[in-house]
Each structure stands twice: as structure tokens, then as C-alpha cells.
Write a protein that holds these residues in place. Structure first.
Motif, mmCIF file in Angstrom:
data_model
loop_
_atom_site.group_PDB
_atom_site.id
_atom_site.type_symbol
_atom_site.label_atom_id
_atom_site.label_comp_id
_atom_site.label_asym_id
_atom_site.label_seq_id
_atom_site.Cartn_x
_atom_site.Cartn_y
_atom_site.Cartn_z
ATOM 1 N N TYR A 52 0.817 -1.207 0.000
ATOM 2 C CA TYR A 52 0.000 0.000 0.000
ATOM 3 C C TYR A 52 0.856 1.265 0.000
ATOM 4 O O TYR A 52 1.831 1.379 0.711
ATOM 5 C CB TYR A 52 -0.903 -0.010 1.243
ATOM 6 N N SER A 53 0.448 2.212 -0.795
ATOM 7 C CA SER A 53 1.078 3.527 -0.775
ATOM 8 C C SER A 53 0.114 4.523 -1.376
ATOM 9 O O SER A 53 -0.860 4.163 -2.022
ATOM 10 C CB SER A 53 2.383 3.513 -1.583
ATOM 11 N N TYR A 54 0.381 5.785 -1.173
ATOM 12 C CA TYR A 54 -0.510 6.830 -1.688
ATOM 13 C C TYR A 54 -0.272 7.061 -3.178
ATOM 14 O O TYR A 54 0.834 6.951 -3.668
ATOM 15 C CB TYR A 54 -0.254 8.148 -0.957
ATOM 16 N N CYS A 55 -1.351 7.406 -3.863
ATOM 17 C CA CYS A 55 -1.196 7.749 -5.274
ATOM 18 C C CYS A 55 -1.740 9.137 -5.575
ATOM 19 O O CYS A 55 -1.761 9.562 -6.726
ATOM 20 C CB CYS A 55 -1.901 6.722 -6.174
ATOM 21 N N ILE A 60 -4.543 16.344 -1.300
ATOM 22 C CA ILE A 60 -5.737 15.510 -1.422
ATOM 23 C C ILE A 60 -5.727 14.416 -0.359
ATOM 24 O O ILE A 60 -6.756 14.113 0.253
ATOM 25 C CB ILE A 60 -5.840 14.911 -2.839
ATOM 26 N N VAL A 61 -4.562 13.822 -0.114
ATOM 27 C CA VAL A 61 -4.433 12.817 0.945
ATOM 28 C C VAL A 61 -4.863 13.411 2.280
ATOM 29 O O VAL A 61 -5.609 12.792 3.049
ATOM 30 C CB VAL A 61 -2.990 12.292 1.025
ATOM 31 N N LYS A 62 -4.427 14.631 2.555
ATOM 32 C CA LYS A 62 -4.764 15.308 3.816
ATOM 33 C C LYS A 62 -6.275 15.501 3.935
ATOM 34 O O LYS A 62 -6.866 15.236 4.979
ATOM 35 C CB LYS A 62 -4.048 16.652 3.881
ATOM 36 N N ARG A 63 -6.904 15.945 2.846
ATOM 37 C CA ARG A 63 -8.352 16.175 2.872
ATOM 38 C C ARG A 63 -9.118 14.869 3.079
ATOM 39 O O ARG A 63 -10.099 14.827 3.813
ATOM 40 C CB ARG A 63 -8.804 16.843 1.570
ATOM 41 N N LEU A 64 -8.667 13.803 2.450
ATOM 42 C CA LEU A 64 -9.336 12.512 2.593
ATOM 43 C C LEU A 64 -9.219 11.990 4.026
ATOM 44 O O LEU A 64 -10.175 11.451 4.591
ATOM 45 C CB LEU A 64 -8.750 11.499 1.609
ATOM 46 N N LYS A 65 -8.048 12.142 4.617
ATOM 47 C CA LYS A 65 -7.844 11.670 5.986
ATOM 48 C C LYS A 65 -8.673 12.458 6.999
ATOM 49 O O LYS A 65 -9.026 11.945 8.063
ATOM 50 C CB LYS A 65 -6.366 11.774 6.356
ATOM 51 N N GLU A 66 -8.991 13.704 6.652
ATOM 52 C CA GLU A 66 -9.724 14.576 7.581
ATOM 53 C C GLU A 66 -11.237 14.431 7.470
ATOM 54 O O GLU A 66 -11.976 15.072 8.217
ATOM 55 C CB GLU A 66 -9.316 16.037 7.342
ATOM 56 N N ILE A 67 -11.716 13.616 6.533
ATOM 57 C CA ILE A 67 -13.160 13.385 6.437
ATOM 58 C C ILE A 67 -13.645 12.728 7.724
ATOM 59 O O ILE A 67 -13.051 11.774 8.216
ATOM 60 C CB ILE A 67 -13.499 12.486 5.228
ATOM 61 N N SER A 68 -14.737 13.228 8.260
ATOM 62 C CA SER A 68 -15.289 12.668 9.492
ATOM 63 C C SER A 68 -15.784 11.249 9.260
ATOM 64 O O SER A 68 -16.269 10.907 8.175
ATOM 65 C CB SER A 68 -16.448 13.547 9.975
#
Length: 319
Positions: A52-55, A60-68
């Protein structure tokens, strides 16, 4: 809150940009040209699917991780690699929806993890694979919804005030623009039949130049046409975006899709299904009948906001 993740094309920009109370995450359209991206995808596709790794870009990774965890993430697209990555980045999000915006048959040739590559019904295997990653499965195609046990929500569009204006001035009578997708014979059939009744402008976008025409330029062409032509892919029952353009821009439409007769907006004064049995007199009669404007309530059902609200509701019920 509803979050939407979609590749950033001009069409997706037109449909999803600046929606009220919707967080749209546009993923840049790019081939994974860097060595690290090529290596990750090679490992994923051919060696070991649990690496696994980010693509996505860092922001965008930051925004996705911050989704409630209680919010809803709706992903529009069919790329298995994206869903695999999102299942890790958004593992904490309970309500995730995968909305297939193309027929399931179109994903059969998609590269994916090794255990699915030799599966007889690859489309079904890929759908189940994404479902098992934690996504509620949805599609624009009613036949696919039944075949693969997916939630059905028809093709959608976006309403703008200028779309409701009617005009009697047109540069051409019939307009089609799209990629070949195995439809060239049918496209040629359409053009040959309709050229007897007026001026045709049919454009097949070359595969070598997918950016041949931007969507906003395309819309300018749509406004100049009297009748839009919808030519679906083989086996497709879901409406193409052409049908919604006709609906929202108050255009007549000629289509190959018999299933359009089942839609609540179907009106024989506005829509003609063309096939080998359609006579010239039927075409001429259709062209001479006055267009009947659609009611705002009908348009609202096919607006992007209605689609997002419906998919979100389904995801919450299943969670």
C-alpha cells in the motif's frame, strides 16, 4: 457532510464545481509516470495486492484523511486501484459509495489484482471486489443494477438558468460528438439516415487526441443544434450524458436507447428512438412536431444535487 471524489475533467468541473454544502475533491488526471507510481502499480497488479502507498497529491491525501467518520464519501468512477487506495485512506469513513458512471462491461478489460485476472465474469468479480473494500455499489445503468445487485440512480446533470431558454435559430439540425467506443458503424448509420432531413454535424473524437474538444466548447456546439443524437454502447441501457444535455438544454433527441421510453421525462414529441425499422415518415413527423418544454420538477429529479442526496441516504441506511 457529503464529499465527492472524481477525476478532474471539464465535464466533472461543469457538474461538480462549487456545489452548495458539497466538498468536491478533484483528482488530477494523470498517468502514473513517476518511477514510484509505476512501481506501486506494478506491485499491486502483478506481484502482491496488499502493498500500500498513496497515489494522490499530498493536499488531497490530507483532505481525505480529515473526512469525518460519520460523513459520506461518494466516488464517481470505476478504477479498482483508486478504490483500493481509498479503502486505506478512508478506512475510518463508514459511509462510502462507488458510483459507476459507465456500463460494467467496460471494466472487464481493466487491470486489477491477480486473483481477479482469470475470473470468468470479471465485471462481476470487480464489482464484488470493490464492495468488499467497504463501498456501497451504485450505477447509472438499470440492467447492471439488477445483474450485479447495485443501487440504481439514473444519469444526472446540472441546471443553470441559461439552459431553460428556447431558441428557433440553429446552425445545424443534428449533432453528435463522442469517441468511437465500437460505435462507428452505428454512428455512420445515424448520419446517413438523418442527412436526408437536414444538416448534420457528427464528430468522432480520435483516441489519439482525447482532448480534441473541451466540454465548455462542446456546450457551445450543443446550443447551436436543433436535435442531439444519443448513440449508446452495445448492451448499454443507462442514459448517456447526451440525454441529459437534451433534457436540460431543451433540445429534441434521437437515440438508440429503447429504455428511454421507461423514463418519466419521455415524450414522443421530444424524443425519437431510431432503429432499422424507423421509417422516413416517422422521422419527418417527429421533426415537425413542436417541442414541449420540460417542467422544472422533472429537471430537479436529474440534477446532480438530487443524485448526491439519494446516494448519501442509501449509504447511511446500509451503515
Amino acid at each position: 457532510m457529503i464529499h465527492v471524489l472524481i477525476s478532474h475533467y471539464e465535464l466533472s468541473d461543469f457538474l461538480f464545481k462549487d456545489l452548495k454544502d458539497i466538498d468536491t475533491i478533484f483528482v488530477p488526471v494523470r498517468k502514473h509516470n513517476t518511477f514510484i507510481h509505476r512501481a506501486i502499480k506494478a506491485i499491486y497488479y502483478h506481484i502482491y495486492d496488499k502493498v500500500y502507498s498513496y497515489c494522490y497529491p499530498v493536499d488531497i491525501v490530507k483532505r481525505l484523511k480529515e473526512i469525518s467518520s460519520e460523513d459520506c464519501l461518494i466516488v464517481v468512477g470505476e478504477d479498482t486501484y483508486n478504490f483500493w487506495v481509498l479503502s486505506h485512506l478512508c478506512k475510518h469513513v463508514k459511509n462510502k459509495v462507488a458510483y459507476f458512471w459507465n456500463p460494467c462491461v467496460s471494466i472487464e478489460n481493466q487491470k486489477t489484482c491477480r486473483q481477479l485476472q482469470k475470473t470468468e465474469d470479471r465485471a462481476k468479480a470487480i464489482v464484488e471486489y470493490i464492495r468488499n473494500l467497504g463501498f456501497t455499489m451504485a450505477t447509472f445503468d438499470s440492467s447492471d443494477a439488477v445483474k450485479y445487485n447495485m443501487y440504481y440512480y439514473p444519469q444526472f446533470y446540472r441546471s443553470y438558468p441559461e439552459q431553460t431558454e428556447l431558441t428557433e435559430k440553429y446552425d445545424y439540425d443534428f449533432y453528435f460528438c463522442g469517441r468511437d467506443k465500437g460505435r462507428k458503424t452505428l454512428i455512420d448509420f445515424f448520419q446517413k439516415r438523418l442527412s436526408k432531413f437536414g444538416k448534420c454535424k457528427f464528430i468522432i473524437i480520435p483516441e489519439s487526441n482525447p482532448d480534441f474538444m473541451g466540454y465548455y466548447d462542446y456546450i457551445d456546439e450543443v446550443k447551436k443544434a436543433k436535435v442531439l443524437c444519443e448513440i449508446g454502447q452495445k448492451g448499454q441501457t443507462g442514459l448517456t450524458i447526451r440525454a441529459l444535455e437534451a433534457l436540460f438544454f431543451n433540445k429534441k433527441m434521437i437515440t438508440t436507447n429503447e429504455y428511454v421510453k421507461q423514463m418519466d421525462f419521455y415524450n414522443p414529441a421530444n424524443i425519437l428512438v431510431l432503429n432499422q425499422d424507423t421509417t422516413d415518415s416517422e422521422i419527418e413527423m417527429f421533426l415537425n412536431v413542436k417541442f414541449k418544454k420540460y417542467e422544472s420538477g422533472i429537471l430537479a429529479k436529474y440534477d446532480v444535487m438530487s443524485m448526491l442526496a439519494s446516494l448519501s441516504e442509501v449509504s447511511y441506511k446500509k451503515s
